[in-house]
Write a protein that holds these residues in place. Structure first.
Motif, mmCIF file in Angstrom:
data_model
loop_
_atom_site.group_PDB
_atom_site.id
_atom_site.type_symbol
_atom_site.label_atom_id
_atom_site.label_comp_id
_atom_site.label_asym_id
_atom_site.label_seq_id
_atom_site.Cartn_x
_atom_site.Cartn_y
_atom_site.Cartn_z
ATOM 1 N N SER A 120 -4.249 0.524 -7.012
ATOM 2 C CA SER A 120 -2.962 0.930 -6.457
ATOM 3 C C SER A 120 -2.778 0.300 -5.096
ATOM 4 O O SER A 120 -3.736 -0.117 -4.465
ATOM 5 N N LEU A 121 -1.562 0.252 -4.677
ATOM 6 C CA LEU A 121 -1.250 -0.384 -3.411
ATOM 7 C C LEU A 121 -0.629 0.649 -2.491
ATOM 8 O O LEU A 121 0.307 1.339 -2.868
ATOM 9 N N ALA A 122 -1.180 0.780 -1.330
ATOM 10 C CA ALA A 122 -0.600 1.688 -0.346
ATOM 11 C C ALA A 122 0.585 0.981 0.298
ATOM 12 O O ALA A 122 0.510 -0.206 0.578
ATOM 13 N N TYR A 123 1.688 1.706 0.494
ATOM 14 C CA TYR A 123 2.848 1.122 1.133
ATOM 15 C C TYR A 123 3.491 2.176 2.012
ATOM 16 O O TYR A 123 3.197 3.353 1.909
ATOM 17 N N TRP A 124 4.336 1.727 2.869
ATOM 18 C CA TRP A 124 5.010 2.634 3.768
ATOM 19 C C TRP A 124 6.281 3.163 3.124
ATOM 20 O O TRP A 124 6.907 2.499 2.307
ATOM 21 N N SER A 125 6.660 4.370 3.474
ATOM 22 C CA SER A 125 7.926 4.934 3.002
ATOM 23 C C SER A 125 8.451 5.899 4.043
ATOM 24 O O SER A 125 7.735 6.308 4.949
ATOM 25 N N ASP A 126 9.707 6.259 3.880
ATOM 26 C CA ASP A 126 10.344 7.185 4.805
ATOM 27 C C ASP A 126 11.516 7.828 4.071
ATOM 28 O O ASP A 126 12.010 7.291 3.080
ATOM 29 N N LEU A 148 -7.482 0.031 0.922
ATOM 30 C CA LEU A 148 -6.022 0.034 0.834
ATOM 31 C C LEU A 148 -5.546 0.063 -0.612
ATOM 32 O O LEU A 148 -4.535 0.657 -0.940
ATOM 33 N N LEU A 149 -6.261 -0.610 -1.463
ATOM 34 C CA LEU A 149 -5.898 -0.611 -2.874
ATOM 35 C C LEU A 149 -6.309 0.685 -3.559
ATOM 36 O O LEU A 149 -5.968 0.918 -4.707
#
Length: 183
Positions: free
Chosen positions: A24-30, A18-19
């Motif tokens: 880095s950090l994976a995150y959600w977006s839209d 995930l990093l």
């Protein structure tokens, strides 16, 4: 390896994935698209003017009729009417004209213009808005021929070799120029 160790190892591996392995950090977006739609531009113009047929004398000179032969120092005038055409939510514009006009190759005459919107005098700068669409503007144009200098003056204006000559007075453009509504 026991189940707890395997679970901890799997969780650590998942965290590394995930990093991204590089911190880095994976995150959600839209995102969503907002439709632009149609916008319609306004407009700004002056109709073709209707002007007095001739220039006439102004001021306190003895001859107050139509200009036939000017002399240095004469002040002449002509009136023209225009219909203002303008559309726009925040439309503002100024009426402008040049401050000088050439008379032949040797002379610059001073130009002033007084404006009326309908019957009301306009202050300077003469401003119109979309609310004035279809209204009549009168421009009273005044041209002052310089009295000039002696032939040895610098620059020499209205020198003797101009006597009796025919020289064209430049066209005088009345313009309508939009003002930035955000300024």
């Amino acid at each position: 390896m026991n189940k707890t160790t395997k679970g901890a190892f799997a969780a650590s591996a998942a965290a590394v994935l995930l990093l991204g392995g590089a911190g880095s950090l994976a995150y959600w977006s839209d995102s969503e698209t907002i439709k632009g739609g149609d916008v319609t531009a306004g407009s700004l113009s002056l109709d073709t003017p209707s002007c007095d047929a001739d220039w006439t004398y102004a001021g306190s000179v003895a001859n107050t009729g139509t200009v036939v032969r000017f002399v240095p120092g004469d002040v002449v005038t002509k009136s023209c009417t225009f219909v203002v055409r303008g559309a726009g939510d925040n439309l503002k514009a100024t009426l402008t004209a040049p401050q000088t006009a050439a008379v032949g190759a040797n002379v610059e005459a001073d130009v002033t213009v007084a404006y009326k919107l309908g019957a009301a005098d306009m202050t300077s700068p003469a401003v119109v808005t979309a609310a004035d669409n279809g209204k009549t503007v009168t421009a009273k144009i005044t041209v002052t021929f310089p009295f000039g200098t002696a032939e040895t003056g610098s620059p020499a204006e209205n020198i003797n070799n101009m006597q009796g000559s025919t020289a064209a007075l430049d066209d005088i453009a009345v313009s309508l120029v939009q003002i930035n509504p955000n300024a």
